[in-house]
Scaffold this motif. Sequence first.
Motif, PDB file in Angstrom:
ATOM      1  N   PHE A  84       0.664  -1.241   0.134  1.00 13.66           N
ATOM      2  CA  PHE A  84       0.033  -0.007   0.015  1.00 13.66           C
ATOM      3  C   PHE A  84       0.870   1.292  -0.110  1.00 13.66           C
ATOM      4  O   PHE A  84       2.119   1.114   0.247  1.00 13.66           O
ATOM      5  CB  PHE A  84      -0.948   0.080   1.189  1.00 13.66           C
ATOM      6  N   GLU A  85       0.168   2.485  -0.169  1.00 10.29           N
ATOM      7  CA  GLU A  85       0.862   3.745  -0.267  1.00 10.29           C
ATOM      8  C   GLU A  85       1.906   3.938   0.911  1.00 10.29           C
ATOM      9  O   GLU A  85       1.443   3.650   2.390  1.00 10.29           O
ATOM     10  CB  GLU A  85      -0.340   4.673  -0.356  1.00 10.29           C
ATOM     11  N   ARG A  86       3.065   4.488   0.932  1.00  7.19           N
ATOM     12  CA  ARG A  86       3.864   4.682   1.939  1.00  7.19           C
ATOM     13  C   ARG A  86       3.307   5.758   2.770  1.00  7.19           C
ATOM     14  O   ARG A  86       2.774   6.688   2.423  1.00  7.19           O
ATOM     15  CB  ARG A  86       5.193   5.283   1.347  1.00  7.19           C
ATOM     16  N   VAL A 141      -1.097 -11.699   7.391  1.00  6.73           N
ATOM     17  CA  VAL A 141       0.156 -11.119   8.059  1.00  6.73           C
ATOM     18  C   VAL A 141       0.185  -9.658   7.628  1.00  6.73           C
ATOM     19  O   VAL A 141       0.288  -9.057   6.589  1.00  6.73           O
ATOM     20  CB  VAL A 141       1.393 -11.712   7.873  1.00  6.73           C
ATOM     21  N   GLY A 142       0.151  -8.621   8.879  1.00  6.91           N
ATOM     22  CA  GLY A 142       0.386  -7.246   8.580  1.00  6.91           C
ATOM     23  C   GLY A 142       1.662  -6.813   8.866  1.00  6.91           C
ATOM     24  O   GLY A 142       2.248  -7.513   9.945  1.00  6.91           O
ATOM     25  N   MET A 143       2.146  -6.031   8.045  1.00  2.00           N
ATOM     26  CA  MET A 143       3.808  -5.423   8.165  1.00  2.00           C
ATOM     27  C   MET A 143       3.504  -3.895   7.942  1.00  2.00           C
ATOM     28  O   MET A 143       2.904  -3.652   6.944  1.00  2.00           O
ATOM     29  CB  MET A 143       4.728  -6.028   7.097  1.00  2.00           C
ATOM     30  N   HIS A 144       4.551  -3.106   8.349  1.00  2.00           N
ATOM     31  CA  HIS A 144       4.502  -1.554   8.335  1.00  2.00           C
ATOM     32  C   HIS A 144       5.702  -1.032   8.856  1.00  2.00           C
ATOM     33  O   HIS A 144       6.247  -1.624   9.845  1.00  2.00           O
ATOM     34  CB  HIS A 144       3.107  -1.146   8.746  1.00  2.00           C
ATOM     35  N   PRO A 145       6.159   0.085   8.501  1.00  2.00           N
ATOM     36  CA  PRO A 145       7.178   0.926   8.999  1.00  2.00           C
ATOM     37  C   PRO A 145       7.420   1.160  10.384  1.00  2.00           C
ATOM     38  O   PRO A 145       8.349   1.082  11.270  1.00  2.00           O
ATOM     39  CB  PRO A 145       7.458   1.900   8.335  1.00  2.00           C
ATOM     40  N   GLY A 146       5.864   1.302  11.024  1.00  2.00           N
ATOM     41  CA  GLY A 146       5.848   1.451  12.395  1.00  2.00           C
ATOM     42  C   GLY A 146       5.791   0.317  13.474  1.00  2.00           C
ATOM     43  O   GLY A 146       5.602   0.487  14.750  1.00  2.00           O
ATOM     44  N   ALA A 147       6.145  -0.925  12.934  1.00  2.00           N
ATOM     45  CA  ALA A 147       6.140  -2.107  13.784  1.00  2.00           C
ATOM     46  C   ALA A 147       7.251  -2.202  14.949  1.00  2.00           C
ATOM     47  O   ALA A 147       8.243  -2.009  14.272  1.00  2.00           O
ATOM     48  CB  ALA A 147       6.178  -3.575  12.839  1.00  2.00           C
ATOM     49  N   SER A 148       6.621  -2.582  15.986  1.00  2.00           N
ATOM     50  CA  SER A 148       7.385  -2.717  17.032  1.00  2.00           C
ATOM     51  C   SER A 148       8.543  -3.860  16.576  1.00  2.00           C
ATOM     52  O   SER A 148       9.717  -4.061  17.217  1.00  2.00           O
ATOM     53  CB  SER A 148       6.914  -2.718  18.472  1.00  2.00           C
ATOM     54  N   ARG A 149       7.964  -5.097  16.088  1.00  2.00           N
ATOM     55  CA  ARG A 149       8.606  -6.144  15.668  1.00  2.00           C
ATOM     56  C   ARG A 149       9.491  -6.149  14.554  1.00  2.00           C
ATOM     57  O   ARG A 149       9.021  -5.596  13.441  1.00  2.00           O
ATOM     58  CB  ARG A 149       7.778  -7.471  15.450  1.00  2.00           C
ATOM     59  N   LEU A 150      10.876  -6.319  14.481  1.00  2.00           N
ATOM     60  CA  LEU A 150      11.662  -6.071  13.396  1.00  2.00           C
ATOM     61  C   LEU A 150      11.332  -6.815  12.120  1.00  2.00           C
ATOM     62  O   LEU A 150      11.123  -6.367  10.964  1.00  2.00           O
ATOM     63  CB  LEU A 150      12.897  -6.183  13.808  1.00  2.00           C
ATOM     64  N   ALA A 151      10.704  -7.917  12.506  1.00  2.00           N
ATOM     65  CA  ALA A 151      10.572  -9.068  11.535  1.00  2.00           C
ATOM     66  C   ALA A 151       9.075  -8.481  10.533  1.00  2.00           C
ATOM     67  O   ALA A 151       8.814  -9.005   9.702  1.00  2.00           O
ATOM     68  CB  ALA A 151       9.806 -10.246  11.911  1.00  2.00           C
ATOM     69  N   ARG A 152       8.227  -7.405  11.280  1.00  2.00           N
ATOM     70  CA  ARG A 152       7.244  -6.834  10.800  1.00  2.00           C
ATOM     71  C   ARG A 152       7.384  -5.419  10.183  1.00  2.00           C
ATOM     72  O   ARG A 152       6.379  -5.016   9.545  1.00  2.00           O
ATOM     73  CB  ARG A 152       5.854  -6.973  11.521  1.00  2.00           C
ATOM     74  N   ARG A 153       8.601  -5.013  10.111  1.00  2.00           N
ATOM     75  CA  ARG A 153       8.937  -3.766  10.041  1.00  2.00           C
ATOM     76  C   ARG A 153       9.189  -3.229   8.608  1.00  2.00           C
ATOM     77  O   ARG A 153      10.305  -2.951   8.298  1.00  2.00           O
ATOM     78  CB  ARG A 153       9.739  -3.005  11.054  1.00  2.00           C
ATOM     79  N   ALA A 154       8.097  -3.752   7.609  1.00  2.00           N
ATOM     80  CA  ALA A 154       8.374  -3.570   6.206  1.00  2.00           C
ATOM     81  C   ALA A 154       8.449  -2.065   5.778  1.00  2.00           C
ATOM     82  O   ALA A 154       8.203  -1.007   6.690  1.00  2.00           O
ATOM     83  CB  ALA A 154       7.269  -3.994   5.634  1.00  2.00           C
ATOM     84  N   PRO A 155       9.026  -1.589   4.752  1.00  2.00           N
ATOM     85  CA  PRO A 155       9.462  -0.335   4.219  1.00  2.00           C
ATOM     86  C   PRO A 155       7.795   0.446   3.912  1.00  2.00           C
ATOM     87  O   PRO A 155       8.131   1.745   4.123  1.00  2.00           O
ATOM     88  CB  PRO A 155      10.326  -0.289   3.102  1.00  2.00           C
ATOM     89  N   ILE A 156       6.932  -0.406   3.656  1.00  2.00           N
ATOM     90  CA  ILE A 156       5.657   0.285   3.319  1.00  2.00           C
ATOM     91  C   ILE A 156       4.744  -0.809   4.002  1.00  2.00           C
ATOM     92  O   ILE A 156       4.962  -1.825   4.337  1.00  2.00           O
ATOM     93  CB  ILE A 156       5.390   0.430   1.865  1.00  2.00           C
ATOM     94  N   PRO A 157       3.336  -0.169   4.112  1.00  2.00           N
ATOM     95  CA  PRO A 157       2.350  -1.002   4.421  1.00  2.00           C
ATOM     96  C   PRO A 157       2.031  -2.159   3.685  1.00  2.00           C
ATOM     97  O   PRO A 157       1.686  -1.867   2.556  1.00  2.00           O
ATOM     98  CB  PRO A 157       1.139  -0.073   4.978  1.00  2.00           C
ATOM     99  N   CYS A 158       2.048  -3.330   4.321  1.00  2.00           N
ATOM    100  CA  CYS A 158       1.610  -4.525   3.252  1.00  2.00           C
ATOM    101  C   CYS A 158       0.495  -5.500   4.094  1.00  2.00           C
ATOM    102  O   CYS A 158       0.440  -5.376   5.497  1.00  2.00           O
ATOM    103  CB  CYS A 158       2.883  -5.381   3.134  1.00  2.00           C
TER     104      CYS A 158
END
Length: 231
Positions: A84-86, A141-158
Motif C-alpha cells: 500500500f501507499e507509503r 500478516v500485517g507489516m508496516h514501518p511503525g511495527a515494534s517487531r523488526l520482522a514486521r517492520r516493512a518499508p511500506i504498509p503491506c
Amino acid sequence: MRAQIKPTDLPSSAPGQLVRDFIANPSFPCVGAKSALNKGRLQLQEFGALGDPAFTPALHAALLRYSQDHPAPGMVPVTFIAAFERELLDEHSFEQRLWRQLQALHEHDCAHGIAWSPEVTDDPERNEFSFSVGGRAFFVVGMHPGASRLARRAPIPCLVFNFHEQFELLKHSGKYTGMQDAIRKRDIALQGSINPVLARFGESSEARQYSGRAVEAGWQCPFHSKAKQDA
C-alpha cells in the motif's frame, strides 16, 4: 550485536521492490516467505492507501486471481502481498486500518453473494477462525514501518495473504512445527525474543496475530461477519 532490518538501509526503488528486498534480507526470519520469493511463488501488487474503500474492488479481484492461479498450492510456500501507499502509522493506527480493509473485503464478498469459506469459522474469537475472501481461507500478516517487531517492520504498509490450507497440509505432514521453530529461532536472533502474540497454528484465534501488535489479554477483534447475519 543483533542483526537488524532497517527500511532506510534498503535501496531507493519502486515500492514492490523495496518489499522484495526486505524479505530477501538475510536477517528476515520468515523462511516460508523467503522460499516463496526464491521459487517465484510470491505475487505482489501495489494499491493506494490501506483501508481506502476506493481500492477494495481491485484488491478483491487480485485475490480472486491469486486463488484461481493456485487451486491446489501443495506444500511449497506461495504468498500474495498487497503493498500500500507509503505512510508511517503507529501500531494502533495500522491495526485499525488493517481491520477496516479486511472488513471491506468481506463486505465486497457479501455484496456479490460469495459465502465464507466452509473450511473455517467467521467468528474471530474462536480458534478455528481464518479470514475468507472469495470463498477461500487465508492467514493474514500485517507489516508496516511503525511495527515494534523488526520482522514486521516493512518499508511500506503491506498485507500478506497465505492460504490456510497450506498451513493445514504442513501441519498434517509434520513439517509445520519444524518451520515454525526455524522462524522463531531466526526471530530471536533478529530481536532477542519471539513475538509474544505468536501461537502455534490452530491453538488460539489467529486474528490476534494479524496486525503484529502485542494485543491485550481482553482484546476484542473489530471484525464483524455479515455472512453469519445473512445466513
